[in-house]
Design an enzyme around this catalytic site. Structure first.
Site, short mmCIF file in Angstrom:
data_model
loop_
_atom_site.label_atom_id
_atom_site.label_comp_id
_atom_site.label_asym_id
_atom_site.label_seq_id
_atom_site.Cartn_x
_atom_site.Cartn_y
_atom_site.Cartn_z
N HIS A 144 0.84 -1.20 0.00
CA HIS A 144 0.00 0.00 0.00
C HIS A 144 0.87 1.25 0.00
CE1 HIS A 144 -3.39 -2.64 0.75
NE2 HIS A 144 -2.68 -3.20 1.72
N GLY A 145 0.87 1.97 -1.14
CA GLY A 145 1.62 3.21 -1.24
C GLY A 145 0.69 4.40 -1.33
N SER A 146 0.09 4.60 -2.51
CA SER A 146 -0.81 5.74 -2.71
C SER A 146 -2.14 5.59 -1.99
CB SER A 146 -1.06 5.93 -4.22
OG SER A 146 0.14 6.24 -4.90
N ILE A 171 11.57 3.53 3.58
CA ILE A 171 11.65 4.47 4.71
C ILE A 171 13.03 5.12 4.78
CG2 ILE A 171 11.28 4.76 7.17
CD1 ILE A 171 8.81 3.73 5.58
N THR A 172 13.09 6.42 4.51
CA THR A 172 14.34 7.16 4.63
C THR A 172 14.83 7.12 6.08
OG1 THR A 172 13.83 8.64 2.80
CG2 THR A 172 15.41 9.44 4.41
N CYS A 247 1.19 15.50 7.85
CA CYS A 247 2.66 15.41 7.81
C CYS A 247 3.14 15.47 6.36
CB CYS A 247 3.14 14.10 8.43
SG CYS A 247 2.67 13.85 10.15
N GLN A 288 21.67 28.88 -31.15
CA GLN A 288 20.27 29.10 -30.80
C GLN A 288 19.68 27.97 -29.95
OE1 GLN A 288 18.02 29.88 -34.36
NE2 GLN A 288 18.94 31.89 -34.69
N GLU A 372 6.23 10.86 -1.53
CA GLU A 372 5.34 11.89 -0.98
C GLU A 372 4.17 12.19 -1.93
OE1 GLU A 372 6.09 12.44 1.94
OE2 GLU A 372 8.25 12.51 2.19
N ASP A 376 1.38 11.38 -10.86
CA ASP A 376 0.02 11.22 -11.36
C ASP A 376 -1.03 11.41 -10.27
OD1 ASP A 376 1.01 10.76 -13.87
OD2 ASP A 376 0.89 8.58 -13.73
#
Length: 392
Positions: A144-146, A171-172, A247, A288, A372, A376
């Site tokens: 589950h992300g979005s 996870i950062t 957050c 150019q 984050e 899309d």
């Protein structure tokens, strides 16, 4: 050939005149820190796929962690434009550096400050502000992300403690973190936040290896196997998805500023190179097609700067909507990744070398355009705001 000086910042519309002297001093301070601490070692860190040693403590010393957190809890009590400018300068150095500060500030310190108890604020925020304590944020899961509402991580009330099970992914700072702000479902299926501390039995943080992006940043998982979490570690001030989504709004706002820094770094390098590199007897900047690229870069950077400045004003007035923040995040990340790619072409073969920042920024921004909220999904957030119809 070296990088174009970091002191040279495009300000085509005189936006500096709209900043306070404090804003400009803060920006200059962080810029100097990036020049002296980040730039000399960032390429090697990215090449070696390792984080910069002692980064969080140095960010803390520079005042880049939780700058809008009240002074009484270790922050600097600054406004939202100051926070944005700090993120911009950090991402001129590298997206991994800005990500580390953004996670610590917007995804860990922000929810503790907004939704935590007084005891939690006093216990964690000063150490997080100094970088002595490193935090991570657990929302995204393997499945589950979005769609965070479908999360599977859950906790049960065991009387004198909670029992937490599940896993979070991408996870950062997870391999380095001392604490994690974890969002999980209670027995009623409602989302709540828990502060999980390293050392709690059953809590592990396996590292994610072999990344082509954000290589100077540690990424991993948060895994919970019957973790006993003290009841005082529950964030008492919020229930439901409003908690983690607020957050993310703060983090997305910081990203919208930060990526301008990456774009500026690529733009300034391309301008310098176009003036110094000669082909067919004259600088390539005299042709150019190269001028077209540079003019488009400056136009898009200027638009992004104006977008962020007004969004910062709205944030300071507490009137910025999630949809407005989504628009800025989506627009500005796309702007930055396009400039990174196109500016690489101006440098030709040299554009792939570590002596220049284009490929590193372009690779990093492949992550930023996804995390984050994907490119899309942010478009659909705007679409829903326009039509009132949810297209997810």
């Amino acid at each position: 050939m070296s990088y174009y000086p970091l002191t040279s910042i495009p300000d085509y519309y005189g936006i500096d005149a709209l900043l306070t002297e404090e804003h400009k001093l803060i920006r200059q301070s962080i810029r100097e820190w990036v020049e002296s601490f980040v730039m000399p070692q960032i390429d090697q860190a990215a090449q070696d796929h390792t984080d910069i040693p002692n980064l969080m403590r140095e960010l803390g010393k520079a005042g880049a962690l939780g700058p809008y957190i009240p002074v009484e809890y270790g922050g600097s009590g600054l406004d939202q434009i100051s926070y944005g400018l700090i993120m911009q300068e950090l991402e001129r150095g590298d997206s991994a550096v800005r990500s580390a500060a953004s996670v610590q500030s917007s995804l860990v310190m922000f929810p503790i400050n907004e939704f935590g108890s007084e005891e939690q604020k006093k216990k964690y925020l000063p150490q997080l502000a100094s970088g002595e304590m490193i935090g991570s944020f657990g929302l995204t899961e393997p499945n589950h992300g979005s769609d965070p509402g479908s999360m599977e991580t859950y906790f049960k009330d065991m009387g004198d403690h909670y029992l937490l099970n599940g896993a979070k992914m991408w996870i950062t700072n997870s391999p380095l973190c001392h604490i994690a702000v974890v969002w999980a479902k209670n027995e009623e299926g409602k989302v709540q936040g828990l502060i999980v501390e390293r050392g709690m039995e059953g809590f592990t943080t396996p590292e994610t290896h072999n990344k082509w992006s954000l290589r100077a940043s540690k990424t991993g998982e948060l895994v919970f196997n019957d973790v006993k979490v003290p009841k005082e570690n529950l964030l008492p001030g919020v229930t439901g998805l409003k908690g983690p989504l607020s957050c993310l709004n703060s983090a997305r706002y910081g990203i919208s500023w930060g990526v301008i820094g990456a774009a500026i770094d690529c733009y300034c390098t391309a301008v310098q190179y176009s003036k110094e590199r000669k082909q067919f007897g004259k600088p390539i900047g005299s042709y150019q097609l190269q001028q077209k690229k540079l003019a488009e870069f400056l136009t898009e950077i200027t638009k992004a700067q104006l977008l962020c400045l007004q969004l910062g004003n709205l944030k300071n007035a507490h009137t910025a909507t999630p949809a407005q923040i989504s628009m800025a995040k989506r627009n500005n990340v796309k702007m930055a990744i396009d400039i990174a790619r196109e500016s690489r072409q101006i440098l030709g073969g040299m554009g792939i070398m570590g002596e220049f920042p284009m490929m590193r920024h372009a690779a990093n921004l492949e992550s930023v355009i996804t995390y984050e909220g994907t490119h899309d999904v942010h478009l659909l957030i705007t679409g829903m705001d326009i039509t009132g119809i949810n297209a997810f």
